[in-house]
Scaffold this motif. Structure first.
Motif, mmCIF file in Angstrom:
data_model
loop_
_atom_site.group_PDB
_atom_site.id
_atom_site.type_symbol
_atom_site.label_atom_id
_atom_site.label_comp_id
_atom_site.label_asym_id
_atom_site.label_seq_id
_atom_site.Cartn_x
_atom_site.Cartn_y
_atom_site.Cartn_z
ATOM 1 N N GLU A 151 0.849 -1.189 0.000
ATOM 2 C CA GLU A 151 0.000 0.000 0.000
ATOM 3 C C GLU A 151 0.884 1.237 0.000
ATOM 4 O OE1 GLU A 151 -2.916 0.060 3.053
ATOM 5 O OE2 GLU A 151 -3.701 -1.938 2.594
ATOM 6 N N ILE A 152 0.841 1.964 -1.087
ATOM 7 C CA ILE A 152 1.581 3.219 -1.193
ATOM 8 C C ILE A 152 0.559 4.318 -1.427
ATOM 9 C CG2 ILE A 152 3.430 4.466 -2.369
ATOM 10 C CD1 ILE A 152 4.485 1.800 -3.378
ATOM 11 N N ALA A 153 0.357 5.148 -0.438
ATOM 12 C CA ALA A 153 -0.660 6.190 -0.530
ATOM 13 C C ALA A 153 -0.285 7.213 -1.595
ATOM 14 C CB ALA A 153 -0.828 6.878 0.822
ATOM 15 N N ALA A 154 -1.303 7.899 -2.110
ATOM 16 C CA ALA A 154 -1.044 8.955 -3.095
ATOM 17 C C ALA A 154 -0.142 10.028 -2.485
ATOM 18 C CB ALA A 154 -2.359 9.568 -3.564
ATOM 19 N N ARG A 155 -0.323 10.272 -1.191
ATOM 20 C CA ARG A 155 0.554 11.188 -0.442
ATOM 21 C C ARG A 155 1.143 10.394 0.725
ATOM 22 N NH1 ARG A 155 0.290 16.380 -1.927
ATOM 23 N NH2 ARG A 155 -1.390 16.998 -3.324
ATOM 24 N N PRO A 156 2.238 9.689 0.486
ATOM 25 C CA PRO A 156 2.790 8.819 1.529
ATOM 26 C C PRO A 156 3.181 9.609 2.775
ATOM 27 C CG PRO A 156 3.828 8.419 -0.605
ATOM 28 C CD PRO A 156 3.036 9.672 -0.746
ATOM 29 N N ALA A 157 2.972 9.003 3.921
ATOM 30 C CA ALA A 157 3.368 9.668 5.166
ATOM 31 C C ALA A 157 4.886 9.726 5.285
ATOM 32 C CB ALA A 157 2.763 8.934 6.364
ATOM 33 N N ARG A 158 5.558 8.668 4.854
ATOM 34 C CA ARG A 158 7.016 8.612 5.024
ATOM 35 C C ARG A 158 7.644 7.740 3.948
ATOM 36 N NH1 ARG A 158 9.911 10.029 9.500
ATOM 37 N NH2 ARG A 158 12.047 9.261 9.652
ATOM 38 N N LEU A 159 8.634 8.280 3.273
ATOM 39 C CA LEU A 159 9.428 7.533 2.309
ATOM 40 C C LEU A 159 10.889 7.582 2.743
ATOM 41 C CD1 LEU A 159 7.925 8.746 -1.100
ATOM 42 C CD2 LEU A 159 7.453 6.597 0.090
ATOM 43 N N MET A 160 11.608 6.546 2.405
ATOM 44 C CA MET A 160 13.015 6.460 2.796
ATOM 45 C C MET A 160 13.885 6.404 1.549
ATOM 46 S SD MET A 160 14.652 3.440 5.142
ATOM 47 C CE MET A 160 16.152 2.642 4.563
ATOM 48 N N VAL A 161 14.975 7.148 1.554
ATOM 49 C CA VAL A 161 15.956 7.111 0.470
ATOM 50 C C VAL A 161 17.227 6.490 1.009
ATOM 51 C CG1 VAL A 161 17.380 8.467 -1.109
ATOM 52 C CG2 VAL A 161 15.010 9.155 -0.676
ATOM 53 N N ALA A 162 17.648 5.356 0.443
ATOM 54 C CA ALA A 162 18.921 4.724 0.807
ATOM 55 C C ALA A 162 20.013 5.404 -0.011
ATOM 56 C CB ALA A 162 18.862 3.228 0.530
ATOM 57 N N TRP A 163 20.799 6.257 0.623
ATOM 58 C CA TRP A 163 21.722 7.137 -0.094
ATOM 59 C C TRP A 163 23.167 6.690 0.116
ATOM 60 C CZ3 TRP A 163 21.827 10.103 -4.017
ATOM 61 C CH2 TRP A 163 22.821 11.062 -4.209
ATOM 62 N N ASP A 164 23.878 6.455 -0.994
ATOM 63 C CA ASP A 164 25.293 6.108 -0.918
ATOM 64 C C ASP A 164 26.138 6.975 -1.848
ATOM 65 O OD1 ASP A 164 24.586 5.170 -3.386
ATOM 66 O OD2 ASP A 164 25.181 3.090 -3.042
ATOM 67 N N ASP A 165 25.564 8.088 -2.294
ATOM 68 C CA ASP A 165 26.273 9.065 -3.124
ATOM 69 C C ASP A 165 26.650 8.516 -4.497
ATOM 70 O OD1 ASP A 165 27.126 11.740 -3.309
ATOM 71 O OD2 ASP A 165 29.213 11.182 -2.969
ATOM 72 N N SER A 166 25.987 7.453 -4.933
ATOM 73 C CA SER A 166 26.311 6.860 -6.227
ATOM 74 C C SER A 166 25.450 7.454 -7.333
ATOM 75 C CB SER A 166 26.096 5.345 -6.191
ATOM 76 O OG SER A 166 24.721 5.045 -6.015
ATOM 77 N N ARG A 167 25.879 7.240 -8.567
ATOM 78 C CA ARG A 167 25.084 7.680 -9.717
ATOM 79 C C ARG A 167 23.740 6.976 -9.728
ATOM 80 N NH1 ARG A 167 23.284 6.198 -14.506
ATOM 81 N NH2 ARG A 167 23.999 4.066 -14.137
ATOM 82 N N GLU A 168 23.735 5.655 -9.437
ATOM 83 C CA GLU A 168 22.486 4.894 -9.463
ATOM 84 C C GLU A 168 21.494 5.432 -8.437
ATOM 85 O OE1 GLU A 168 25.698 2.503 -11.223
ATOM 86 O OE2 GLU A 168 25.508 3.534 -9.291
ATOM 87 N N ALA A 169 21.991 5.784 -7.247
ATOM 88 C CA ALA A 169 21.097 6.319 -6.213
ATOM 89 C C ALA A 169 20.499 7.658 -6.649
ATOM 90 C CB ALA A 169 21.852 6.481 -4.897
ATOM 91 N N MET A 170 21.288 8.491 -7.330
ATOM 92 C CA MET A 170 20.776 9.785 -7.784
ATOM 93 C C MET A 170 19.735 9.601 -8.879
ATOM 94 S SD MET A 170 21.167 12.957 -6.957
ATOM 95 C CE MET A 170 19.693 13.869 -7.403
ATOM 96 N N VAL A 171 19.955 8.630 -9.770
ATOM 97 C CA VAL A 171 18.963 8.333 -10.802
ATOM 98 C C VAL A 171 17.649 7.906 -10.156
ATOM 99 C CG1 VAL A 171 18.376 6.780 -12.699
ATOM 100 C CG2 VAL A 171 20.663 7.760 -12.567
ATOM 101 N N ALA A 172 17.727 7.081 -9.119
ATOM 102 C CA ALA A 172 16.519 6.626 -8.430
ATOM 103 C C ALA A 172 15.792 7.791 -7.761
ATOM 104 C CB ALA A 172 16.877 5.554 -7.398
ATOM 105 N N VAL A 173 16.539 8.689 -7.151
ATOM 106 C CA VAL A 173 15.923 9.858 -6.506
ATOM 107 C C VAL A 173 15.198 10.713 -7.543
ATOM 108 C CG1 VAL A 173 16.443 12.052 -5.363
ATOM 109 C CG2 VAL A 173 17.471 9.935 -4.522
ATOM 110 N N ARG A 174 15.834 10.973 -8.664
ATOM 111 C CA ARG A 174 15.190 11.789 -9.703
ATOM 112 C C ARG A 174 13.929 11.094 -10.232
ATOM 113 N NH1 ARG A 174 18.143 16.101 -11.350
ATOM 114 N NH2 ARG A 174 20.389 16.088 -10.941
#
Length: 280
Positions: A151-174
């Motif tokens: 269940e992913i709400a249209a306006r989620p209460a909380r999302l988590m970003v697993a950040w390791d400063d990599s190119r792949e992580a930045m692509v996922a964030v965008r």
């Protein structure tokens, strides 16, 4: 007005049931179109035999693959509510040895894919192959959900970003920016950061600023490596904080290396307890 296209690459009506349910919920909330692709994938029957001095090989059964696609469509259609006019089912015959190419061409016409967890109690080679085709050949984000869906709400209460400063992580964030903007809180999580000369004194600060300028409400969590595997730390933090989904880069190492030696992507996919939003 419909907003983009969500797709499911279906190979098994039972395994993909949770992904279909999640995709239906997402497209109802976002008013997006949903394409469900029923994939009949060729396989060579293992019945090679000797006929005198000659080795006889059975050719891939194309008609069996087409029949499998028709069966999948029949099995999946009852899962679609009658009132949902924004859902279409498509049948595809996928040639043996060309899953990456053929599935990648199908996937690239969507904005994002919803997929079942590719590693479960049983072997799921087709789920692994279609997920990797979407990520590597299709080049688009994939939302991987546990077997029961997510269940992913249209306006989620909380999302988590697993950040390791990599190119792949930045692509996922965008790729996840529209969802991150709508979230009540975006938790940027960094495990045991390596601070080098010239780096900011606040790990994750650059990304937090980027997200804040894009309208997200951000906090940063810097976690010590208290467990052997980074995936264990990420899963525990997501559970403890009630994150509805984890955004992360996929396959920072090669697929072969992750297959042989393991890696955070494979480990997170092996025990997917919350939705994972992957891109690379």
């Amino acid at each position: 007005m419909p907003r983009g296209t969500v797709a499911v690459l279906a190979t098994d009506a039972t395994v993909d049931r949770g992904a279909i349910a999640t995709a239906l919920a997402l497209t109802e909330a976002d008013e997006a179109h949903l394409d469900i692709h029923c994939l009949g994938i060729e396989s060579t029957p293992p019945d090679a035999f000797m006929a005198g001095p000659t080795l006889m090989l059975t050719m891939p059964d194309s008609e069996a693959a087409r029949e499998r696609a028709r069966e999948l469509e029949t099995e999946i259609r009852p899962l679609i509510p009658a009132h949902r006019g924004n859902v279409q089912l498509h049948r595809h015959h996928i040639r043996e040895g060309l899953i990456g190419h053929d599935v990648g061409r199908i996937a690239r016409l969507a904005d994002r894919i919803v997929a079942a967890a590719p590693y479960g109690h049983d072997a799921r080679p087709l789920q692994v192959a279609t997920l990797e085709a979407a990520l590597f050949t299709g080049g688009l984000p994939v939302i991987v959900v546990p077997d029961g869906g997510a269940e992913i709400a249209a306006r989620p209460a909380r999302l988590m970003v697993a950040w390791d400063d990599s190119r792949e992580a930045m692509v996922a964030v965008r790729a996840a920016l529209p969802m991150l903007r709508r979230a009540g809180c975006v938790d940027v999580v960094i495990v045991d950061p390596e601070v080098q000369t010239g780096d900011r004194s606040d790990p994750g600060g650059d990304l937090a600023l980027f997200l804040a300028r894009n309208g997200a409400r951000v906090e940063v969590s810097v976690l010590a490596r208290s467990r052997f595997r980074v995936s264990e730390i990420l899963r525990r933090h997501a559970f403890d904080t009630g994150a509805e989904a984890v955004v992360m880069g996929a396959y920072g190492h090669s697929r072969l290396r992750e297959q042989l030696f393991g890696g955070t992507t494979r480990e997170m996919l092996t025990d997917a307890r919350v939705a994972l939003i992957l891109a690379r």
